[in-house]
Structure formats: C-alpha cells, structure tokens
Design an enzyme around this catalytic site. Structure first.
Site, mmCIF file in Angstrom:
data_model
loop_
_atom_site.group_PDB
_atom_site.id
_atom_site.type_symbol
_atom_site.label_atom_id
_atom_site.label_comp_id
_atom_site.label_asym_id
_atom_site.label_seq_id
_atom_site.Cartn_x
_atom_site.Cartn_y
_atom_site.Cartn_z
ATOM 1 N N GLU A 1 34.716 36.259 35.955
ATOM 2 C CA GLU A 1 35.358 35.953 34.668
ATOM 3 C C GLU A 1 34.544 36.510 33.501
ATOM 4 O O GLU A 1 35.088 37.037 32.528
ATOM 5 C CB GLU A 1 35.525 34.439 34.490
ATOM 6 N N CYS B 1 33.721 28.223 37.263
ATOM 7 C CA CYS B 1 32.555 27.328 37.219
ATOM 8 C C CYS B 1 32.306 26.958 35.754
ATOM 9 O O CYS B 1 32.902 27.549 34.847
ATOM 10 C CB CYS B 1 31.340 28.016 37.836
ATOM 11 N N HIS C 1 29.411 36.736 36.839
ATOM 12 C CA HIS C 1 30.554 36.200 37.564
ATOM 13 C C HIS C 1 31.795 36.987 37.131
ATOM 14 O O HIS C 1 31.824 37.574 36.042
ATOM 15 C CB HIS C 1 30.740 34.716 37.250
ATOM 16 N N CYS D 1 31.584 29.916 33.442
ATOM 17 C CA CYS D 1 32.740 30.771 33.147
ATOM 18 C C CYS D 1 33.771 30.036 32.302
ATOM 19 O O CYS D 1 34.390 30.628 31.421
ATOM 20 C CB CYS D 1 33.340 31.273 34.449
#
Lengths: 156, 156
Positions: free
Chosen positions: B55, B83, B53, B86
């Site tokens: 991040e 999320c 992801h 992250c």
C-alpha cells in the site's frame, strides 16, 4: 546526558524544517551504540509524499545506510509521539526503543490528526471514516497459501 | 465488474511478487475515475525497506505520478486488510475508500504481525513490547508553537 543530546538534535532539525519551509514541525534521529546513524524530517509537502513523516524518512535512511530491513539494535528519538503509521513502521523495523517529546495530544492541538487516527483504529471496520469493504478473499487466500508452502523465501 | 477486475490485477501482482522472490504475498493498486493510476507490491526484503509494504509503495507511486500529497479522489484495492502502518498512510493520503481481500487474521495465520500490532496499539504506552519514554517535551513544544503561529506554511 547522551539521550538528551540526541533529542536536542532532533528538536533543532524540526525547527530548521519549518523555518526552511520543508515540511511539518517534526524530526527524528536513529541511534545505534550511542551514535546517530540516520536523520529524518517531515517532507510530506515538499516531496509530495504523504508517508514522508520524520520517523519513516529516518527509518528508510538508516536501513539504506546499514543495508538491512531490521533495526533491532537501534533506538529512535522523535520530537513527537509517533502516529499509527510511524509506530507501525517502528514495529516492522523492530527498533528496540522509542524516545519522544511532544504527545499525540500536543500534535492534535496544532491541527494534526494523530489522536483521531488512534481512536479510528479501534472502531469496527464498518464504523470508520474511510470505508473498508472486502471482496475475492478466496482467490487472494490462494496466494497466501502459496507463500506459506514456499521453502525458498526471505522472511521478514 | 470493474471492481473485481482491479482486485484481480492486485492478486496477480501479489502472486508474481512471491514467484519472482521480490517480497511478501501482498500487492495493491490505486484507482482514479475507474482507471489504475499506480501499482505497488511488497518490496521489504528486496529493497531493505521495512516501510515498503504494497500500500505504501502504491501510495508513493500514485502521488509521484499525480504530483500531489492527497489522493482524495482515489480508492485503493489491496490483497490484504492494511496493517496499522498502511492504514495510517491511507488516512494521511486521504484516500476515499479501501477494498481488501484477505483479513488481518489471514495474514497472522501465515506468520505476519498485523493482528498483534492492532492489539498492541490499544495498550497503554507503558505496556507495549517496544518501550516508549518521554523527554524534553517543553523544548519540543516550542517548535510546535512556532508552527502554529506561522502564517506562510503549507498545511497537510
């Protein structure tokens, strides 16, 4: 029992990890059709990577090895109940089951933040230890809408 | 405003990410003393890494670049509320602030599981979509105790 053998292997990996000074006391193995397809240990301090928890390292290794971003036919055996970061990774990877040994409270008892994090995530955004503020939603939302209307895209 | 400039850069990165078919509509930048030190976009499908992801990619890049596993003097600007995976990574990296644009509900509206995951994490272990079962705690706990009593260790 095969399941116990897998967990034993993870526990031995976690012991070697601390004895060799590689990272924290955590390890995980990923199993597909009864065989281990990937192993991971905590590498945070030795690789300067705060995301290198055992489960994340094992998931990345399994995906590399199986050439996929979904592990829906695999289980993970981890020496500790996953922290929210790792549990998130387990859901995104669509693993079918998690087997763990120590609990988040066992981790808290030796100085790790797992239990604190689980609590923190239930608080309103404004009450968190790390501040979360919002800006430019309208502009970012346009990219979400572009994505929504794209026909030629790889979903995940 | 400098803050808006950082978010604008993240939004533009997210737009380029989908237009070039690299991954989902997400990007993040990490800022230290007003300057961007690392960038990340969603690379899940193009690198077969469900943990990639935006991040996480940005945090790993910042840590590589700054040669540290703690980013306590940095902020992260991300095009969507992180999320749980992250957000966990953000806490473990000790970032001092999060600025986001889209919300978890905006992500849910275009087909991502963020909101589902936040709810799932509040359920008892036995009520989760992915089963969590425990075994061999007693044996794994011995490694935790070895760690607790080690004097020469790098904490994180």
């Amino acid at each position: 029992m095969a399941e116990e053998k897998h967990m034993w292997e993870a526990i031995e990996l976690s012991r070697r990890n601390i004895q060799q000074g590689v990272g924290g006391p955590f390890a995980a193995v990923i199993v597909r059709n009864g065989s281990i397809v990937a192993r991971g240990t905590n590498l945070v301090t030795s690789t300067n990577d705060p995301t290198a928890h055992a489960e994340i390292v094992a998931i990345r290794a399994a995906c590399r090895s199986l050439k996929t971003f979904q592990l829906s036919d695999c289980e993970i055996y981890t020496t500790c109940e996953p922290c929210p970061m790792c549990l998130g990774a387990i859901y995104w990877a669509r693993l079918k089951a998690v087997v763990y040994a120590n609990t988040r409270r066992d981790a808290a008892a030796i100085g790790f933040d797992d239990e604190f994090l689980y609590h923190e995530f239930t608080l309103p955004l404004t009450d968190r230890k790390i501040s979360l503020t919002q800006m430019l939603r309208h502009d970012a939302l346009q990219v979400f809408q572009e994505w929504a209307f794209m026909e030629d895209k790889t979903r995940y």
